[in-house]
Each structure stands twice: as C-alpha cells, then as structure tokens.
Design an enzyme around this catalytic site. Sequence first.
Site, PDB file in Angstrom:
ATOM      1  CE  LYS A   1      -2.533   1.650   3.664  1.00  0.00           C
ATOM      2  NZ  LYS A   1      -2.684   3.113   3.747  1.00  0.00           N
TER       3      LYS A   1
ATOM      4  CG  ASP B   1      -5.182   4.376   1.370  1.00  0.00           C
ATOM      5  OD1 ASP B   1      -6.307   4.771   0.999  1.00  0.00           O
ATOM      6  OD2 ASP B   1      -4.869   4.221   2.567  1.00  0.00           O
TER       7      ASP B   1
ATOM      8  CE  LYS C   1      -8.151   6.614   3.760  1.00  0.00           C
ATOM      9  NZ  LYS C   1      -6.709   6.271   3.723  1.00  0.00           N
TER      10      LYS C   1
ATOM     11  CG  ASP D   1     -12.004  17.277  -6.481  1.00  0.00           C
ATOM     12  OD1 ASP D   1     -12.889  18.069  -6.863  1.00  0.00           O
ATOM     13  OD2 ASP D   1     -10.822  17.618  -6.274  1.00  0.00           O
TER      14      ASP D   1
ATOM     15  CB  THR E   1     -11.342   4.030  12.174  1.00  0.00           C
ATOM     16  OG1 THR E   1     -10.039   4.262  11.649  1.00  0.00           O
ATOM     17  CG2 THR E   1     -11.994   2.888  11.452  1.00  0.00           C
TER      18      THR E   1
ATOM     19  NE  ARG F   1       1.432   2.274  13.294  1.00  0.00           N
ATOM     20  CZ  ARG F   1       0.505   2.978  13.935  1.00  0.00           C
ATOM     21  NH1 ARG F   1       0.870   3.902  14.807  1.00  0.00           N
ATOM     22  NH2 ARG F   1      -0.772   2.762  13.701  1.00  0.00           N
TER      23      ARG F   1
HETATM   24  O1  C5P Z   1       0.753   0.739  11.112  1.00  0.00           O
HETATM   25  P1  C5P Z   1      -0.640   0.221  10.946  1.00  0.00           P
HETATM   26  O2  C5P Z   1      -0.710  -1.292  10.850  1.00  0.00           O
HETATM   27  O3  C5P Z   1      -1.593   0.805  11.964  1.00  0.00           O
HETATM   28  O4  C5P Z   1      -1.049   0.757   9.515  1.00  0.00           O
HETATM   29  C1  C5P Z   1      -2.341   0.678   9.040  1.00  0.00           C
HETATM   30  C2  C5P Z   1      -2.445   1.380   7.733  1.00  0.00           C
HETATM   31  O5  C5P Z   1      -3.812   1.439   7.382  1.00  0.00           O
HETATM   32  C3  C5P Z   1      -1.941   2.824   7.725  1.00  0.00           C
HETATM   33  O6  C5P Z   1      -1.461   3.097   6.412  1.00  0.00           O
HETATM   34  C4  C5P Z   1      -3.170   3.633   8.025  1.00  0.00           C
HETATM   35  O7  C5P Z   1      -3.154   4.918   7.450  1.00  0.00           O
HETATM   36  C5  C5P Z   1      -4.251   2.787   7.328  1.00  0.00           C
HETATM   37  N1  C5P Z   1      -5.574   2.940   7.901  1.00  0.00           N
HETATM   38  C6  C5P Z   1      -5.884   2.700   9.229  1.00  0.00           C
HETATM   39  N2  C5P Z   1      -7.136   2.857   9.693  1.00  0.00           N
HETATM   40  C7  C5P Z   1      -8.093   3.238   8.878  1.00  0.00           C
HETATM   41  C8  C5P Z   1      -7.821   3.475   7.524  1.00  0.00           C
HETATM   42  C9  C5P Z   1      -6.540   3.311   7.069  1.00  0.00           C
HETATM   43  O8  C5P Z   1      -5.012   2.323   9.990  1.00  0.00           O
HETATM   44  N3  C5P Z   1      -9.307   3.354   9.331  1.00  0.00           N
END
Ligand code: C5P
Length: 233
Positions: free
Chosen positions: A32, A59, A61, A64, A123, A214
Amino acid sequence: MRNPIIVALDVPTAEGALALAEQVAPVVGAFKIGSELFTSAGPEIVRRVRATGAAVFLDLKFHDIPNTVAKAVAAATRLDVQMLTIHTGGGSEMMRAAEKSAQETALQAGRNAPLVLGVTVLTSMDGNTLNEVGCEANAGTQVERLARLAMKAGLRGLVCSPLEIAALRQILPEKVQLVTPGIRTGAEKADDQKRTLSPKEAMQAGASWLVIGRPIYAAANPRAAAEAFLNSL
Ligand code: C5P
C-alpha cells in the site's frame, strides 16, 4: 489461497520503501502506497514498486467532483495499480464515475481494472465528529448507509475497520471485497490502533485483504514479522 497481506509502505522515502518492499515481497500479497510516500516520492515510486512484480494498492482517498475523480482514477489505472481508494462521501455520481473510469481506462490499456475501494467513515471519527460536520447518524449507521450507496453505485470493494467486517458481511453481496487495517496480534507494542483484530479473526469475520503497517515495517526483522503474520492465518 492467495496471500491476503498488504504491507503499508508508510515510510517517507523512495529508497526506504523499495528496500522494505524487496525484503518482504516474497511473503506478502501487495503493497500500500499512501499520501505521505506518494506526496514525497511521486508516481515514480508506484512504477518502481510495480517493477518488482508486486501488486500496488494506491491509497490516496480521492474525494472531489466526479470529473476530477474520474481523471485521477484514470491516471492511477495507467500507473497499473491493482487497488485504489475513493471516499464514498463524495456521493453516488462520483463513485459511478470512478468505477467507469477504472473500467474504461483498463480496457484501453489492455489490462484488468483496478479494484476501486470505497472508504466509508474514517475510524478517527465518532458520533461527535460526525455531528460536528452535520451528520446526525452514529458511526455504525453511517457506515452501513455509505456501504449500501457504494454497492448501488457499482463499487466492488470497501475499506472497513476490523470491527465493522461482520456487520457489513450481513448486508453486502458475498463477492464484495473488504480490505481492513487495524490488524494486530497482541504481541507488538501498543500504538494508536485501538480497535483491532488478529489476522485470523479478521479473515474469519470475512475480510478479503489485511493492511498491516507498523507491525511489519517497524519490526527488527520485517521479513520474519511478515512470515509470522502469514503463518498465523
Ligand atoms: O501501522 P498500521 O498497521 O496501523 O497501519 C495501518 C495502515 O492502514 C496505515 O497506512 C493507516 O493509514 C491505514 N488505515 C488505518 N485505519 C483506517 C484506515 C486506514 O489504519 N481506518
């Protein structure tokens, strides 16, 4: 079974992203590329990750007017990404324009159309933040409303939180793809993800794809971390 793990390349530089991608590519399903990396490294990073043979989820998003979103989706399709995101809050005309653009551009380029995924309610928003912007519904109700609208507009997939998967599966056609972040095993150190499921729980609830950031890119050994996620399924 195909590998459902999508690794979020949430790192600031092209070199960092490519090094990570090369390291974990053999054990994950896709990468991603989000706003941070795309804004700093540009479309070239998409081409370079695609050149490794890996699938890319762009991603950004998009939100527009329909004409602008359609053109952005066409540009992403020409970059040969396999998934991309738009905000369902842009309305059904915008969503239809996005899906049509993906289909038509892919046809011209002689490849499969990317999966256009609808983002419902971020979220980071709850009932209060929705009220603040004039939406009286609670988050759950608003997610369902936007999910139904996305289906009517012809989208084939949605991004949702792990805790929304089960409820959405009740109301959506089976073939709809659900992509979910917020995946944790419980073994990693706490971060800002509050409502999480394990990879296995999310798949059992009906997720199609798992976005993991992460716990893989910040691990001492990202390749071993990705393998552990895969083996836990
Ligand atoms: O590091 P982590 O596992 O939390 O990364 C989750 C990824 O998914 C990040 O790129 C974050 O921006 C994305 N994301 C999220 N929650 C959402 C939508 C997208 O964590 N509701």
